[in-house]
Scaffold this motif. Structure first.
Motif: not given
Length: 211
Positions: A50-56
């Protein structure tokens, strides 16, 4: 006669060859922030996430919070790159023209991204009314919710459906929901899917026979 009554396709990496483009943009933007990320390693680490995973993931590398407009800028940059470079997965058009089962797409991306890329590659007419985005339900793979939602909306139980995935998180999401899942391995760089998927295949011309 197929044992399945419905096929649920992932989008990125199964229908459209978008992941190298998207992760390339992400790496370039992350490295501007000082993340010092390598493209090949990032393809393995971030594929299907997910984008959130990548962002983290990036935030941990730069040891500070992400810029507030990072996702907005990322979407703008990827959409521009998609318009210039996006291609369908080789052989997928033939699969969609000849499959004799109902089918749909269930993706971690936002619906406007799914529609844009399917439109750019000429695949949107196959899926116009059957697009399921994790953003609509705010649940992301490896949680099974998007596949369960797709199956229910299409009118089938999980055991009646086959999921086609190319990422480990997607395969695990399908399995968690009680689905059989075929792993598309053309870009499975670390051979992660062989021991996880119900079956695997390396080119789209094999999928129709497997069904």
């Amino acid at each position: 006669m197929s044992k399945y009554k419905c096929v649920i396709f992932d989008c990125d990496g199964v229908l459209i060859d978008s992941e190298p483009i998207a992760i390339g943009v992400l790496v370039e933007m992350a490295n501007y922030l000082g993340a010092n990320m390598d493209f090949e390693r990032s393809m393995v680490a971030l594929k299907g996430k997910s984008f959130q995973y990548c962002s983290n993931y990036i935030s941990k590398r730069i040891k500070k919070p992400m810029p507030i407009h990072f996702e907005q800028d990322y979407r703008i940059n990827t959409f521009e790159s998609f318009r210039k470079n996006i291609q369908p997965i080789k052989g997928i058009s033939n699969v969609l023209k000849n499959i004799n089962l109902p089918f749909c797409v269930a993706s971690s991306g936002p619906e406007n991204k799914i529609r844009l890329n399917l439109d750019l590659t000429g695949l949107l007419p196959f899926f116009e009314a059957h697009i399921f985005s994790c953003y609509a339900i705010q649940k992301w793979k490896p949680e099974p919710d998007v596949f369960l939602w797709a199956a229910e909306t299409m009118g089938y139980e999980p055991e009646d459906c086959l999921v086609v995935e190319d990422s480990l998180s997607g395969v695990r999401a399908a399995k968690a929901g009680g689905f059989d899942v075929f792993g598309y391995t053309e870009h499975d760089y670390n051979s992660e899917l062989n021991n996880e998927a119900t079956k695997t295949f390396s080119s789209m011309d094999k999928l129709l026979k497997m069904l």
